[in-house]
Design an enzyme around this catalytic site. Structure first.
Site, PDB file in Angstrom:
ATOM      1  N   GLY A 121       3.897   7.468  -1.020  1.00  0.00           N
ATOM      2  CA  GLY A 121       2.848   8.535  -0.170  1.00  0.00           C
ATOM      3  C   GLY A 121       1.438   7.986  -0.412  1.00  0.00           C
ATOM      4  CB  ALA A 122      -0.288   5.697  -2.561  1.00  0.00           C
ATOM      5  N   GLY A 123       0.090   5.207   1.142  1.00  0.00           N
ATOM      6  CA  GLY A 123      -0.377   4.208   2.065  1.00  0.00           C
ATOM      7  C   GLY A 123      -0.089   2.888   1.858  1.00  0.00           C
ATOM      8  CG  LEU A 124      -0.557   1.264  -1.727  1.00  0.00           C
ATOM      9  CD1 LEU A 124      -0.343   1.263  -3.294  1.00  0.00           C
ATOM     10  CD2 LEU A 124      -1.747   0.835  -1.063  1.00  0.00           C
ATOM     11  CB  SER A 125       3.596  -0.296   3.653  1.00  0.00           C
ATOM     12  OG  SER A 125       2.648  -0.149   4.611  1.00  0.00           O
ATOM     13  CB  SER A 126       6.841   2.529  -1.048  1.00  0.00           C
ATOM     14  OG  SER A 126       6.815   3.645  -0.281  1.00  0.00           O
ATOM     15  CD  GLU A 159       9.102   2.670   8.659  1.00  0.00           C
ATOM     16  OE1 GLU A 159       8.176   3.658   8.164  1.00  0.00           O
ATOM     17  OE2 GLU A 159       9.181   1.977   7.744  1.00  0.00           O
ATOM     18  CG  ASP A 171       2.822  -0.964   7.328  1.00  0.00           C
ATOM     19  OD1 ASP A 171       1.568  -1.427   7.118  1.00  0.00           O
ATOM     20  OD2 ASP A 171       3.286   0.127   7.245  1.00  0.00           O
ATOM     21  CE1 TYR A 221       1.501   4.855  11.944  1.00  0.00           C
ATOM     22  CE2 TYR A 221       3.034   4.941  13.806  1.00  0.00           C
ATOM     23  CZ  TYR A 221       2.220   4.273  12.769  1.00  0.00           C
ATOM     24  OH  TYR A 221       2.004   2.771  13.019  1.00  0.00           O
TER      25      TYR A 221
END
Length: 385
Positions: A121-126, A159, A171, A221
């Site tokens: 949820g941090a925007g780091l594309s897990s 995705e 990403d 989005y």
């Protein structure tokens, strides 16, 4: 999570050693947000926050078992029944398998344990890290012969089509094609790319995590993408020479203000401005002008907040705090928005002071702890060992 811990968990669960260990990193994006799906340019990099996957074929009972160490959760499925699950996290794996099946690649039963240190949820594309990691791992254990670009494309399709997030390709591309000490200038229209050295001597990249969790599938989005599609359709009708937002000028956008809602015009304005910012940023990187680069980061955030409207009060607060401190060269929200991180370019001598002040100010304002991460730029998805 260290690769040894993932391997040990695999051994414990399946009473055998994994045949393949893969690391798949998260990503940052220095500038160029929300324009990967608008045929723009982006400047991402893979980082030292990653997912580690331990995997091996299952030749015993013909089923697949996934274990997500970060959730302490197991999911078992048959390759003949690949349907989305309400658990959520397995869908990033299932979707990749579905896309590979569509393309005619044969996937056999396997077991997999994965876990990592990418903050969710941090925007780091897990999610992209999991998708690219599983595609890379399946390619290895089943000898599929996939290229790196195919790994990226199948992961993105997973995705889009299975998870239901209409994301662009940035990403997955950054996670797979990352190169240590470099950013990637990716042409999201042609998929041409080049590496730019990111001279970090004297600087840190600091991420400030708002702790506000977002779900891109449930957020605005997809709405933003639809708004951009509406704008480019009207522009193409009026100006037949236009093929994408890359060809659009601000004056052309102004000429259609009576044909579209104000918010749609705002979205298109941001996209055109951001495409130019990335072009300008590339020039500044060639000059090693990180001060000028940082100013473009601040401008990017203003556009994301005011025109694209994907920020939130926590992200705006952190960006403003960075700017007003006089200690941060550049700062902006990063990722899909509505939460996640700000990315901050900070001179090393200011890093500790900035982080301490941000933690205190954020606690006072929101009564919530602020997590911060100093990240380094690394290579993309690869084998461990």
């Amino acid at each position: 999570m260290k690769s040894t811990l993932v391997q040990q968990k695999f051994n414990t669960l399946f009473n055998e050693e994994a045949t393949t260990i893969v690391r798949s990193p998260g990503r940052i994006n220095l500038i160029g947000e929300h324009i990967d799906y608008n045929d723009g340019f982006v400047l991402p990099a893979s980082i030292d926050k990653e997912i580690v996957l331990a995997i091996a074929p299952n030749t015993i009972d013909g089923i697949c078992t996934l274990y997500a160490a970060d959730f302490n959760d197991t999911f078992t499925f048959s390759l003949s029944n690949l349907e989305p699950t309400s658990k959520g996290w397995p869908n990033y794996v299932l979707g990749v398998i579905v896309e590979l099946n569509k393309a005619g690649y044969q996937i056999k039963p396997f077991n997999c344990v994965f876990g990592g240190n990418i903050p969710t949820g941090a925007g780091l594309s897990s999610s992209a890290a999991v998708e690219c990691g599983i595609a890379f791992a399946l390619n290895e254990i089943f000898g599929l012969g996939l290229t790196k670009l195919q790994i990226v494309q199948f992961s993105k399709q997973a995705e889009n089509n299975f998870v239901g997030v209409n994301c662009g390709i940035m990403d997955q591309f950054a996670s797979t094609f990352g190169k240590a000490h470099h950013v990637i200038k990716l042409d999201c229209k042609s998929l041409d790319y080049e590496y730019f050295p990111f001279q970090m001597a004297g600087y840190d990249i600091v991420l400030c995590d708002t702790g506000v969790k977002h779900s891109l599938g449930d957020s605005e989005y997809n709405t933003r993408r639809q708004e951009c599609d509406s704008a480019i359709a009207v522009l193409k009708e009026k100006y037949p020479s236009i093929t994408s937002f890359r060809d659009v000028t601000l004056s052309q956008i102004q000429s259609i203000t009576d044909l579209l809602p104000t918010k749609t015009i705002d979205r298109a304005t941001y996209v055109v401005q951001e495409i130019k910012r990335v072009s300008d940023a590339s020039i500044l990187l060639n000059k090693n002008d990180l001060e000028g680069f940082g100013q473009l980061m601040y401008q990017c955030h203003e556009g994301l907040s005011k025109l694209y409207e994907v920020s939130c009060i926590e992200l705006d607060f952190l960006k403003n705090l960075a700017f007003e401190s006089g200690q941060v060269t550049g700062s902006r929200m990063m990722g899909g928005g509505f939460g996640g991180c700000t990315i901050n370019l900070v001179k090393k001598e200011n890093t500790a002071t900035f982080i301490d002040a941000a933690i205190i100010a954020y606690q006072e304002k929101f009564k919530k702890a602020l997590k911060t991460y100093i990240v380094a730029i690394t290579d993309g998805t690869s084998m461990v060992g």
